[in-house]
Design an enzyme around this catalytic site. Structure first.
Site, short mmCIF file in Angstrom:
data_model
loop_
_atom_site.label_atom_id
_atom_site.label_comp_id
_atom_site.label_asym_id
_atom_site.label_seq_id
_atom_site.Cartn_x
_atom_site.Cartn_y
_atom_site.Cartn_z
N GLU A 70 0.81 -1.22 0.00
CA GLU A 70 0.00 0.00 0.00
C GLU A 70 0.85 1.28 0.00
OE1 GLU A 70 -1.83 -1.52 3.32
OE2 GLU A 70 -3.40 -2.59 2.23
N TYR A 130 -9.88 -7.79 -1.09
CA TYR A 130 -10.66 -6.62 -0.65
C TYR A 130 -11.72 -6.23 -1.69
CZ TYR A 130 -7.40 -5.01 3.11
OH TYR A 130 -6.65 -4.86 4.23
N HIS A 195 -13.03 -7.52 6.01
CA HIS A 195 -12.03 -6.60 6.53
C HIS A 195 -12.74 -5.29 6.87
CE1 HIS A 195 -8.36 -3.94 6.30
NE2 HIS A 195 -9.28 -3.10 5.86
N HIS A 224 -10.60 -7.36 12.47
CA HIS A 224 -9.98 -6.08 12.89
C HIS A 224 -10.94 -5.28 13.80
CE1 HIS A 224 -7.37 -7.29 9.69
NE2 HIS A 224 -8.05 -6.73 8.72
N ARG A 227 -9.63 -2.57 16.10
CA ARG A 227 -8.90 -1.47 15.46
C ARG A 227 -9.01 -0.18 16.27
NH1 ARG A 227 -7.31 -0.74 10.42
NH2 ARG A 227 -8.36 -2.51 9.47
N ASP A 285 -3.47 -12.19 11.28
CA ASP A 285 -3.26 -11.26 10.16
C ASP A 285 -1.78 -11.27 9.77
OD1 ASP A 285 -4.13 -9.52 8.19
OD2 ASP A 285 -4.14 -7.75 9.47
ZN ZN Z 1 -7.64 -6.90 6.72
#
Ligand code: ZN
Length: 394
Positions: A70, A130, A195, A224, A227, A285
């Site tokens: 990313e 994703y 996600h 997640h 988070r 993860d």
């Molecule tokens: Zn993820």
């Protein structure tokens, strides 16, 4: 080979007491007090005194072929090392792509999953990434579910994240329905691993799908959830629909400064909020990228998620948060196995696969790891072999 593990404290994950466990044909053959075998020369007897015998860990989100990317091509993370998984006590895992389904391909994920399985672990995969529409190996999610054995669901489909495809309610409902029908026809649960990013929407898309369509909350497996604290409390609401919550075990100081809550602390919070323990899981993860942003949001490098984080968070749950060992253990064994339909995994029960770990009862360190009745790690020494090592030795 027949193995008899004697005098060990057995957590199935529920505590079964101090007893003996007999392993034959790669499965658990008997659990009893003082098991006697007639021809001891054919049996490998192990004294498990001072140890806990537990199921091997089931890790439902591992970027086995690497993830990240990313921050440009040179931020792509490396693939999983088999020996890291073994030393971490992970005997079953589910591989996934992530943000990148252009330079990372499902065929590669399939190959790596098959390789890890050939080397002694049980490795499955999610189709897709994703992205929406979901990229698949065959023509559709249904066909991937039905015709490709290691495919046990879809994911991780991104919601509430700028890196995702911003799927609509209808699109997400369609994915869940296809995963479910493909799963019905092939004897799989067909979960959709979601996600969840740090967007304001949190889990609202999942609530809308469940309200507007014939889709059950249990078809989704959002990850997640730790988070940040807002997402954690949104998780409590989703759990009231019967939904599952997956907590990410790998983190770093930068992410924690930005609001990330450790999986152990998040488990403690969710249990105190009344969320049933059997709806909660941890995944590592692993091999995902953990970006290090400073206070101004500038990227200062990356860490790579570690598969060992699963065991670390188990230990922290018990030692720091005083959570019952069997409750925390279920989050990385029985619960993830049940949710993903891997009913032979994550339990010490007669007939289940003999995928086991022996822990030091005081330190909770991993001392030995077995899959299908074979030791891959014995008394701290890796005994697993790959084709490459065999060739190097011969
Ligand atoms: Zn993820």
């Amino acid at each position: 080979m027949i193995t008899l593990i004697k005098n060990t404290k057995v957590y199935s994950p529920a505590y079964l007491g101090e007893c003996d466990v007999l392993i034959s044909g790669g499965r658990i053959a008997a659990i009893d007090n003082n098991i006697q075998v007639p021809h001891e020369q054919y049996v490998n007897v192990v004294d498990g005194k001072g140890q806990y015998l537990i199921p091997g860990f089931v890790d439902t989100l591992v970027h086995i072929t690497g993830g990240g990317g990313e921050g440009g091509f040179n931020t792509r993370t490396p693939e999983l090392d088999l020996f890291d998984a073994i030393k971490a006590g992970v005997t079953t895992m589910i591989g996934a792509l992530g943000t990148d389904a252009s330079t990372r391909l499902l065929g590669d994920l399939y190959g790596k999953a098959k390789a890890l399985s050939a080397d002694g672990l049980s490795c499955y995969m999610y189709t897709g990434s994703y992205e929406v529409p979901v990229k698949t190996l065959m023509d559709s999610v249904r066909d991937d579910m039905i015709f490709i054995d290691p495919v046990i669901g879809v994911g991780e489909v991104a919601i509430a994240d700028s890196r995702g495809s911003q799927p609509s309610v209808a699109e997400l409902a369609r994915i869940a329905a296809d995963a479910r029908v493909g799963g019905m026809l092939s004897g799989k649960t067909g979960v959709v691993m979601i996600h969840v990013g740090d967007g304001e929407d949190k889990l609202s898309l999942l609530h809308q799908v469940c309200e507007q369509y014939e889709v059950s909350a249990t078809q989704f497996y959002p990850t997640h959830i730790n988070r940040n604290r807002d997402l954690l409390s949104a998780g409590v609401e989703f759990a009231k629909l019967g939904g599952y919550l997956d907590l990410t075990a790998s983190t770093n100081e930068y992410l924690m400064a930005a609001g990330d809550v450790r999986a152990s602390e998040a488990l403690d919070y969710l249990l105190r909020q009344g969320v049933p323990g059997n709806q909660i899981t941890f995944s590592s993860d692993a091999q995902g990228s953990l970006p290090n942003f400073d206070a101004k949001g500038e990227l200062h490098g990356l860490d790579v998620g570690l598969i060992s984080s699963l065991h670390e968070e188990l230990v922290r749950s018990v030692k720091q948060y005083d959570i019952e060992f069997s409750t925390a253990l279920a989050c990385i064994t029985e619960n993830p196995a049940r949710i993903t339909g891997l009913y032979q995994k994550g339990k010490i029960k007669v007939g289940c696969d003999a995928d086991l770990c022996l822990l030091n009862a005081n330190t909770l360190d991993i001392e030995s790891v077995m899959t299908a009745g074979n030791w891959l790690l014995k008394d701290g020494v890796v005994t697993a072999k790959t084709k490459f090592i065999e060739r190097a030795e011969s």
